[in-house]
Structures are given as C-alpha cells and as structure tokens.
Design a protein around this motif. Structure first.
Motif, PDB file in Angstrom:
ATOM      1  N   PRO A 243       0.837  -1.193   0.000  1.00  0.00           N
ATOM      2  CA  PRO A 243       0.000   0.000   0.000  1.00  0.00           C
ATOM      3  C   PRO A 243       0.877   1.251   0.000  1.00  0.00           C
ATOM      4  O   PRO A 243       2.084   1.179   0.268  1.00  0.00           O
ATOM      5  N   VAL A 244       0.269   2.387  -0.283  1.00  0.00           N
ATOM      6  CA  VAL A 244       1.020   3.646  -0.354  1.00  0.00           C
ATOM      7  C   VAL A 244       0.373   4.681   0.571  1.00  0.00           C
ATOM      8  O   VAL A 244      -0.792   5.038   0.378  1.00  0.00           O
ATOM      9  N   PRO A 245       1.099   5.165   1.566  1.00  0.00           N
ATOM     10  CA  PRO A 245       0.568   6.250   2.398  1.00  0.00           C
ATOM     11  C   PRO A 245       0.880   7.600   1.757  1.00  0.00           C
ATOM     12  O   PRO A 245       1.939   7.782   1.138  1.00  0.00           O
ATOM     13  N   THR A 246      -0.025   8.543   1.897  1.00  0.00           N
ATOM     14  CA  THR A 246       0.215   9.874   1.347  1.00  0.00           C
ATOM     15  C   THR A 246      -0.587  10.902   2.131  1.00  0.00           C
ATOM     16  O   THR A 246      -1.396  10.558   2.990  1.00  0.00           O
ATOM     17  N   GLU A 247      -0.371  12.158   1.817  1.00  0.00           N
ATOM     18  CA  GLU A 247      -1.088  13.256   2.471  1.00  0.00           C
ATOM     19  C   GLU A 247      -2.320  13.644   1.652  1.00  0.00           C
ATOM     20  O   GLU A 247      -2.434  13.292   0.472  1.00  0.00           O
ATOM     21  N   PRO A 248      -3.244  14.413   2.235  1.00  0.00           N
ATOM     22  CA  PRO A 248      -4.418  14.842   1.471  1.00  0.00           C
ATOM     23  C   PRO A 248      -4.088  15.791   0.320  1.00  0.00           C
ATOM     24  O   PRO A 248      -4.727  15.754  -0.723  1.00  0.00           O
ATOM     25  N   PHE A 249      -3.094  16.644   0.494  1.00  0.00           N
ATOM     26  CA  PHE A 249      -2.761  17.642  -0.522  1.00  0.00           C
ATOM     27  C   PHE A 249      -2.136  16.991  -1.747  1.00  0.00           C
ATOM     28  O   PHE A 249      -1.336  16.059  -1.639  1.00  0.00           O
ATOM     29  N   SER A 250      -2.473  17.496  -2.935  1.00  0.00           N
ATOM     30  CA  SER A 250      -1.818  17.055  -4.161  1.00  0.00           C
ATOM     31  C   SER A 250      -1.934  18.155  -5.208  1.00  0.00           C
ATOM     32  O   SER A 250      -2.955  18.852  -5.295  1.00  0.00           O
ATOM     33  N   GLU A 251      -0.871  18.305  -6.009  1.00  0.00           N
ATOM     34  CA  GLU A 251      -0.887  19.282  -7.092  1.00  0.00           C
ATOM     35  C   GLU A 251      -0.058  18.744  -8.250  1.00  0.00           C
ATOM     36  O   GLU A 251       1.000  18.158  -8.051  1.00  0.00           O
ATOM     37  N   TRP A 252      -0.579  18.939  -9.459  1.00  0.00           N
ATOM     38  CA  TRP A 252       0.149  18.568 -10.680  1.00  0.00           C
ATOM     39  C   TRP A 252      -0.132  19.642 -11.717  1.00  0.00           C
ATOM     40  O   TRP A 252      -1.293  19.923 -12.031  1.00  0.00           O
ATOM     41  N   VAL A 253       0.932  20.265 -12.214  1.00  0.00           N
ATOM     42  CA  VAL A 253       0.832  21.310 -13.230  1.00  0.00           C
ATOM     43  C   VAL A 253       1.594  20.825 -14.459  1.00  0.00           C
ATOM     44  O   VAL A 253       2.764  20.441 -14.359  1.00  0.00           O
ATOM     45  N   VAL A 254       0.945  20.852 -15.616  1.00  0.00           N
ATOM     46  CA  VAL A 254       1.503  20.269 -16.831  1.00  0.00           C
ATOM     47  C   VAL A 254       1.409  21.266 -17.977  1.00  0.00           C
ATOM     48  O   VAL A 254       0.396  21.955 -18.138  1.00  0.00           O
ATOM     49  N   SER A 255       2.478  21.325 -18.783  1.00  0.00           N
ATOM     50  CA  SER A 255       2.414  22.068 -20.045  1.00  0.00           C
ATOM     51  C   SER A 255       3.073  21.239 -21.132  1.00  0.00           C
ATOM     52  O   SER A 255       3.995  20.462 -20.858  1.00  0.00           O
ATOM     53  N   GLY A 256       2.606  21.396 -22.352  1.00  0.00           N
ATOM     54  CA  GLY A 256       3.205  20.665 -23.470  1.00  0.00           C
ATOM     55  C   GLY A 256       2.160  20.113 -24.417  1.00  0.00           C
ATOM     56  O   GLY A 256       0.948  20.208 -24.169  1.00  0.00           O
ATOM     57  N   GLU A 257       2.634  19.537 -25.497  1.00  0.00           N
ATOM     58  CA  GLU A 257       1.768  18.974 -26.521  1.00  0.00           C
ATOM     59  C   GLU A 257       1.694  17.454 -26.373  1.00  0.00           C
ATOM     60  O   GLU A 257       2.687  16.807 -26.036  1.00  0.00           O
ATOM     61  N   PHE A 258       0.516  16.914 -26.661  1.00  0.00           N
ATOM     62  CA  PHE A 258       0.294  15.466 -26.579  1.00  0.00           C
ATOM     63  C   PHE A 258      -0.325  15.009 -27.903  1.00  0.00           C
ATOM     64  O   PHE A 258      -1.533  14.768 -27.989  1.00  0.00           O
ATOM     65  N   PRO A 259       0.501  14.890 -28.944  1.00  0.00           N
ATOM     66  CA  PRO A 259      -0.037  14.605 -30.280  1.00  0.00           C
ATOM     67  C   PRO A 259      -0.741  13.263 -30.398  1.00  0.00           C
ATOM     68  O   PRO A 259      -1.607  13.097 -31.255  1.00  0.00           O
ATOM     69  N   ALA A 260      -0.403  12.303 -29.529  1.00  0.00           N
ATOM     70  CA  ALA A 260      -1.076  10.999 -29.562  1.00  0.00           C
ATOM     71  C   ALA A 260      -2.166  10.890 -28.507  1.00  0.00           C
ATOM     72  O   ALA A 260      -2.717   9.810 -28.289  1.00  0.00           O
ATOM     73  N   GLY A 261      -2.495  12.007 -27.852  1.00  0.00           N
ATOM     74  CA  GLY A 261      -3.552  12.028 -26.857  1.00  0.00           C
ATOM     75  C   GLY A 261      -3.035  11.896 -25.444  1.00  0.00           C
ATOM     76  O   GLY A 261      -1.855  11.611 -25.201  1.00  0.00           O
ATOM     77  N   ARG A 262      -3.934  12.114 -24.489  1.00  0.00           N
ATOM     78  CA  ARG A 262      -3.640  11.971 -23.061  1.00  0.00           C
ATOM     79  C   ARG A 262      -4.944  11.786 -22.307  1.00  0.00           C
ATOM     80  O   ARG A 262      -6.026  12.094 -22.834  1.00  0.00           O
TER      81      ARG A 262
END
Length: 460
Positions: A243-262
C-alpha cells in the motif's frame, strides 16, 4: 484468520489497455500520476505499464496483485482507503523486451518518468555525463544492438525511440515528473546528446515525432511500513503487501503537446498551463528547499520526521527564515506565496504523515544546487547574506561531515571528500564542485561557518 490477497478477481477495475509507459515506479508515482489517471473520467482507456528502478521490489510486490494497490490518505483525524487500478502491468527495469514492445505499439502515447535528478545522468556542466561508466557502456551496447539491455534512463529512451522509429509507430510525448526545473527541456537535452552518440540520424526523427512536456509535481509520500499493511488488513479485510501512504494535498501542473492524446487529467484536478515555471519555482524553493534544510539541520538536532522537526520552535524559525528569502524571489503573486506557505505549515504539521528526513536527505549534490543555491545567488548579487540560504548550505556541509542523517548520494565519494577539513575549507571545495560562480567570497564562507556553529550549538 487469513485474509485474501488484493487482486482483480474481486477488487478494482479491469486492466485498461496500456497507453502510458512509466519509468521509475515507486510510492510517489502511485500516489500522484497513477492517482490522477485513476480519477480521470476516461481512466478505463488509459492503462499504465510501469517499470521499476534498478531494484525489482515493486514489480515483485504488485505482480501477484495484478498491479492493484491501496492508497492510504493520512488525514489528521484518520485514514481513507482507495484501490488504484491504473497500473495495468508492472515490470522490473531489466525487462527490456517488454519496454521496447510498448514503444513499438502505436497506441502508446506517453512516457512518464520519476527517476530523480540523478537519473538524468547530467554532468556538472548540465550536459550528458558521457564519461560516466554506465552511460558509455549503454552507448556501446546500443551501437552494437539497438535492442540491447541498458542501465540508464536516457539510454532506455534512445532504445525505445529506435524501436518506435523502426516500427513506424508515430508520435509520442515524454512527460518527466521529477523535481527538477524545466524537467522537459532538461531531459530532452541529455536524451538528444545520447542519441547523437548512438545514431545521429535518430535526432531528426525525434524532432518530428517526440514532444517533450514539462510538469511540476507535489505530494508528500512517505515510505511504506508494516503499519500501513496492517491498517489495510484491519480496515479493508484484504492483504496488500505494497500500500502507499500519502497526504491529502496534491498538485500537478503540466504544459506541453500530446499529439497521440492523453487522459482528461484536467478533469481530475490537474492544472494544464502554458508555462509551468512559476509553479515549479514556488514548489521547488518553498517545499523542496525547506525539506532539504530540515533534512540536514533538524536531523542534527535529533529529529526523525518532518512533523517532529516543524514542531520545534527553533527548526520552525529556520524554515521561516528560508521562506522569507525564497518567497521574495518568486514570480507568483505575494498572496499566493502566503497561502502556499500556510498550506505547507499545515502539511508539515500533520502527525499522521511520517515523512522521514533521512529519506529527503538523499542526493544533496543534485538537490542543493537547484533548491538552495539559486536564491543564495540572487541574495549575493544584491549584496546580502540572509540566514535562510546560508544556514541551509551550512547544514548540508555538516551532513557531509557526518552530522545528522547518514549520507546517501550518487556523488557520495566526491562530495564527502570535498567536505573534509574545517567548514570553511569544505564550503570552498563544495562550491567549486557545484557553484563555482559563487567564489571567491570570503564573506559567504565566514557566514556559512558561523551558521554551522549555530546549528551544532542548538543540539544542547
């Protein structure tokens, strides 16, 4: 009473078709990128094939569980449990054939990485460490056999691109998820340099077919212990060895092109922006910088976890000193800095997130130059010597001299040797390695020496 092992027979979703390949799967990936993908509305279309680092432990643990695992979110008042089904396959890093098969498949759209700063195989000049024995060995291997087994992440990408080009599989995006400024362009630089050594014709194909995205990632994820395994068994009624323990907070910021989709990550809370840099700098300096400061300074005072350290007024004062400096140089608005600073204090104070300082202390030679030295440079350029960055540098020097957390560094022999002698000599030697532009500076050396004495005195 025995309990049943977690598996897709009775838990989670059916395995989604693999469209993302991840290198370096560990607890952070499973609490972050895999978790966001799990929460995307099209998660059933976006399975992840994950490859371990050099140790196969995660693959060996998750294989019998069909890639399933439990995410334990440690709230201050209790835990919540969630089965994550996003990992459709988990392989050891040595499974070269599987990796190349995924890269040959047109439906594979994205390669993500969490290989740490050290995994980029950059030299002190920022370019590929071409003289590193593993790099030179990988170059020789791929020249002889493009499908040969390699050790380094840049070489894995080059092998994968050679296979994809040969298969005519089309465009793909590389999305690094490591705590490194401009991780997309940085990763691209070392991979292109390695490709030029192996097969210069590949770089033209890469220009046309490989998009390099950039991201900022943020979620505190401690190591798994038997306590988490017991909590899952008692609360959920099944066995999960990983199992994986973690905190409540999370953030992910992404920039860029995804020509085959995402995946539709933005519907799961991901910020998709034109420029990651302001968010990246805020996180790298405020969170990661204060983490490094505590990892070196607070362990000298005998603290083991972030929550323990921040509860001591002396350590909290040192962290506040660092934030006072780092916050002044950020390109986000001042009110955003204030909110982020308050959120960090709340996160650090959560006693149920056991984030070990010794874990954070690893690879300081890769972290200090990007987390601490940039703010120090700006302050020196203005003629100032504030306590925050000076103390952080002093704490790292003491760490390398045997105080506090044990040293674990990809350049351990080199930096430990440089740190021998008195603090003043150590500062000069380490800056010659990692920040030569800061020398000569006798005032800085004297200030670091003074702060080192202050840290040692605080032990009593």
């Amino acid at each position: 009473m025995s309990t049943e092992r977690l598996s897709r027979r009775h838990h989670g979703r059916p395995a989604a078709p693999v469209r993302i390949v991840h290198l370096g799967v560990g607890n952070f990936t499973r609490a972050h990128q895999a978790w966001y993908t799990e929460h995307a509305p099209d998660a059933g279309e976006w399975g992840i094939a994950a490859f371990t680092g050099r140790r196969p432990d995660t693959a060996e643990a998750l294989g019998p569980q069909d890639g399933l695992y439990t995410l334990i979110t440690r709230h201050a008042d209790g835990d919540s449990f969630e089965i994550i089904s996003t990992l459709s396959a988990v392989h050891p890093a040595t499974d070269t054939a599987a990796f190349l098969d995924y890269l040959r498949a047109p439906q594979t759209a994205i390669v993500t990485t969490t290989v740490t700063e050290a995994g980029y195989m950059r030299g002190s000049d920022g370019h590929l460490a071409a003289d590193d024995p593993d790099v030179s060995s990988d170059v020789a291997t791929l020249r002889e056999d493009p499908a040969g087994a390699v050790r380094t992440t840049p070489a894995r990408l080059v092998a994968g691109f050679l296979a994809r080009r040969a298969a005519g599989a089309g465009a793909i995006t590389v999305l690094p998820c490591d705590n490194l400024p401009d991780n997309g362009p940085t990763f691209r630089g070392v991979v292109v340099e390695l490709a030029e050594l192996v097969d210069p014709t590949l770089t033209g194909w890469m220009d046309e077919n490989v998009s390099w995205a950039t991201s900022m990632v943020d979620r505190i994820t401690p190591a798994t212990t038997d306590a988490e395994r017991a909590a899952v068994r008692e609360s959920q009624g099944y066995d999960d060895v990983s199992p994986v323990p973690t905190e409540p907070f999370s953030e992910w910021v992404v920039s860029g092109e995804f020509p085959a989709g995402r995946p539709a990550w933005e519907k799961a809370g991901v910020k998709v922006v034109d420029d990651v840099h302001p968010f990246e700098q805020r996180k790298l300096w405020m969170l990661n910088g204060s983490h490094s400061l505590m990892a070196y300074a607070a362990t000298i005072l005998g603290h083991e976890t972030v929550a323990d350290a921040i509860a001591e007024p002396v350590v909290r004062g040192w962290v506040e000193d660092w934030w006072d400096v780092a916050g002044e140089h950020l390109s986000v608005p001042a009110d955003d800095v204030a909110r982020y600073r308050a959120a960090l204090l709340d996160r650090y104070s959560n006693p149920r997130v056991r984030h070990l300082l010794a874990q954070i202390a690893a690879d300081g030679s890769q972290k200090v130059p990007v987390r601490i030295l940039p703010a120090l440079r700006l302050e020196r350029a203005a003629g100032r010597l504030p306590a925050g960055p000076v103390r952080a540098l002093a704490a790292w020097v003491l760490h390398l001299q045997g105080h506090g957390a044990p040293v674990k560094d990809t350049r351990e022999a080199e930096v430990v040797a440089a740190a021998q002698g008195d603090v003043a000599d150590a500062v000069r030697a380490l800056l010659r390695l990692l920040g030569p532009d800061l020398l000569p500076d006798d005032e800085l050396v004297a200030a670091v020496t003074e702060r080192a004495e202050e840290i040692l005195a605080a032990r009593s």
